[in-house]
Design a protein around this motif. Structure first.
Motif, mmCIF file in Angstrom:
data_model
loop_
_atom_site.group_PDB
_atom_site.id
_atom_site.type_symbol
_atom_site.label_atom_id
_atom_site.label_comp_id
_atom_site.label_asym_id
_atom_site.label_seq_id
_atom_site.Cartn_x
_atom_site.Cartn_y
_atom_site.Cartn_z
ATOM 1 N N THR A 187 0.854 -1.193 0.000
ATOM 2 C CA THR A 187 0.000 0.000 0.000
ATOM 3 C C THR A 187 0.884 1.234 0.000
ATOM 4 O O THR A 187 2.081 1.160 0.253
ATOM 5 N N ILE A 188 0.259 2.370 -0.275
ATOM 6 C CA ILE A 188 0.990 3.639 -0.297
ATOM 7 C C ILE A 188 0.482 4.486 0.863
ATOM 8 O O ILE A 188 -0.721 4.756 0.956
ATOM 9 N N GLU A 189 1.397 4.853 1.741
ATOM 10 C CA GLU A 189 1.019 5.742 2.834
ATOM 11 C C GLU A 189 1.378 7.166 2.429
ATOM 12 O O GLU A 189 2.495 7.417 1.967
ATOM 13 N N GLU A 190 0.418 8.065 2.602
ATOM 14 C CA GLU A 190 0.662 9.445 2.178
ATOM 15 C C GLU A 190 1.722 10.093 3.063
ATOM 16 O O GLU A 190 1.688 9.966 4.278
ATOM 17 N N THR A 191 2.654 10.763 2.438
ATOM 18 C CA THR A 191 3.674 11.516 3.182
ATOM 19 C C THR A 191 3.845 12.861 2.481
ATOM 20 O O THR A 191 3.449 12.999 1.320
ATOM 21 N N LEU B 222 1.070 6.382 -12.442
ATOM 22 C CA LEU B 222 2.521 6.509 -12.618
ATOM 23 C C LEU B 222 3.150 6.911 -11.282
ATOM 24 O O LEU B 222 4.243 6.477 -10.929
ATOM 25 N N ARG B 223 2.414 7.751 -10.523
ATOM 26 C CA ARG B 223 2.898 8.112 -9.180
ATOM 27 C C ARG B 223 2.870 6.898 -8.262
ATOM 28 O O ARG B 223 3.775 6.698 -7.446
ATOM 29 N N SER B 224 1.826 6.040 -8.402
ATOM 30 C CA SER B 224 1.771 4.807 -7.602
ATOM 31 C C SER B 224 3.000 3.947 -7.880
ATOM 32 O O SER B 224 3.625 3.421 -6.963
ATOM 33 N N TYR C 191 4.571 0.286 -14.209
ATOM 34 C CA TYR C 191 3.296 0.019 -13.533
ATOM 35 C C TYR C 191 2.805 -1.404 -13.834
ATOM 36 O O TYR C 191 2.161 -2.039 -13.001
ATOM 37 N N SER C 192 3.106 -1.910 -15.034
ATOM 38 C CA SER C 192 2.646 -3.252 -15.435
ATOM 39 C C SER C 192 3.126 -4.340 -14.483
ATOM 40 O O SER C 192 2.488 -5.383 -14.360
#
Ligand SMILES: [Mn+2]
Length: 387
Positions: A58-62, A207-209, A218-219
């Motif tokens: 997961t991505i945690e916002e920073t 793309l940021r993910s 991303y693929s």
């Protein structure tokens, strides 16, 4: 400074103060946590490690834009899919890898069917449609009982929320099966585009993910060792559901001339996605099935498509006979409203999900089929006979 303002310094100061206050307020609004989260929020990606265990990424916002968080999970564990806008979060139980989905499905004749075409990441619009049409309830749980829900491909690209749509379909499959219903996703050209590494149409959020998660492309987040990547590679491109052929683009006359079976078409596309063609003949057939005259790209049922040979009524009849079906349902090519073509032998379902510029209302349509009755289903919950 002009004469007038010199006479009213107090008023001018007051106006200046108001302006500064307003700017501060706007800035604060723009920086609320929800806004920051919206900028980068993405659903989890689940990958299978070499040892066979699962990892949830997961991505945690920073403040610097997002940090990768990794959690070990097991099959049977539940992961959280965060809410989007007014849509609540939901949980998904991770399943073991499924074998290839069936490409022939028979259901009792009067089973209601609900067919949605390309959703292109427009999760909020899709959910509104499914809720108003009572396919899912307010908590996104299956409420279509023994009904069958079909997606005609192109979940990926353009819009901002394709991961949420994929996890929702993944979850609905299990819930529908429990109720004696079903969910079917057939592949579109945008699934093969993204899985194949072409990211030109991807919403830039992803793309940021990819950057936040530290992958080169991303693929990789949909590789065959990922839960959703494996799941997608098990999907057919052409599904025969009772006497309906459900697919993304269309069946060109060349497919019938080659006498390709459903099994061959689906196997060729699956083999292209997994890059495991074993002979020259397989490779040639995969290239054909993935190309302009294959079921993912063909647009020859529609006028003004110079790149695609037009299908005549005889061509369509030969297709129906070849696959032993009565109708063909397609997405891919945009129509203003769900439209019968070739006297109802072909149904064009792709009304592009969007917001009307004037009314700001969401627009999308689907097809509901009850026995021989064909209905246009709209986002306000209405259904009307398809004439
Ligand atoms: Mn398409």
């Amino acid at each position: 400074m002009n004469c007038r303002s010199r006479k009213q310094p107090a008023r001018q100061l007051l106006a200046l103060a108001w302006t500064i206050l307003a700017l501060i307020a706007c800035d604060a609004l723009a920086r609320t946590p929800t806004q920051q989260q919206l900028a980068l929020a993405d659903s989890p990606y689940v990958l299978r490690t070499r040892g066979g265990s699962l990892q949830e990424w997961t991505i945690e916002e920073t403040p610097s834009g997002g940090a990768k968080r990794v959690r070990d999970v097991k099959e049977g564990a539940e992961i959280d899919i965060p809410g989007v806008g007014d849509i609540p979060s939901f949980r998904v139980k991770l399943r073991s890898p499924a074998p290839a989905d069936p490409f022939v499905v028979d259901v009792p004749v009067h089973t209601p069917l609900f067919v949605v075409a390309d959703t292109h990441g427009e999760y909020e619009i899709l959910v509104e449609l499914l809720q108003k049409q009572r396919i899912v309830d307010s908590a996104l749980r299956w409420s279509f009982r023994k009904g069958h829900l079909v997606f005609l491909g192109d979940v990926f690209d353009r819009g901002p929320n394709h991961t949420e749509i994929l996890w929702l379909i993944y979850r609905l499959e299990a819930q529908a099966a429990k109720d004696g219903g079903g969910v079917h996703l057939v592949l579109g050209n945008h699934e093969t585009i993204v899985l194949g590494g072409d990211l030109r149409y991807l919403n830039e959020k992803y793309l940021r993910s990819a950057r936040a998660l530290g992958v080169d492309s991303y693929s990789e987040l949909f590789g065959s060792e990922t839960v959703l990547g494996q799941w997608l590679r098990a999907k057919p491109a052409v599904l025969k559901l009772n006497d309906l052929l459900c697919l993304h683009g269309g069946i060109s006359p060349a497919v019938v001339e080659r006498r390709l079976t459903l099994e061959q078409l689906n196997a060729s596309i699956r083999s292209a996605l997994s890059n495991d063609a074993s002979s020259d003949q397989d490779r040639e057939r995969s290239a054909f099935a993935m190309g302009r005259l294959g079921p993912l790209w063909y647009r020859g049922y529609f006028p003004d498509q110079p790149d695609f040979p037009t299908a005549t009524t005889d061509d369509v009849d030969r297709t129906l006979e070849h696959f032993d079906v009565k109708r063909i349902l397609v997405g891919h090519t945009i129509v203003p409203t769900v439209t019968k073509l070739y006297d109802g032998r072909v149904i064009a379902v792709q009304v592009y999900p969007r917001r009307d510029e004037q009314t700001k209302r969401a627009v999308i349509e689907a097809v509901r089929i009850e026995g021989t009755r064909l209905l246009r289903a709209t986002i306000d919950g209405r259904r009307e006979p398809l004439n």
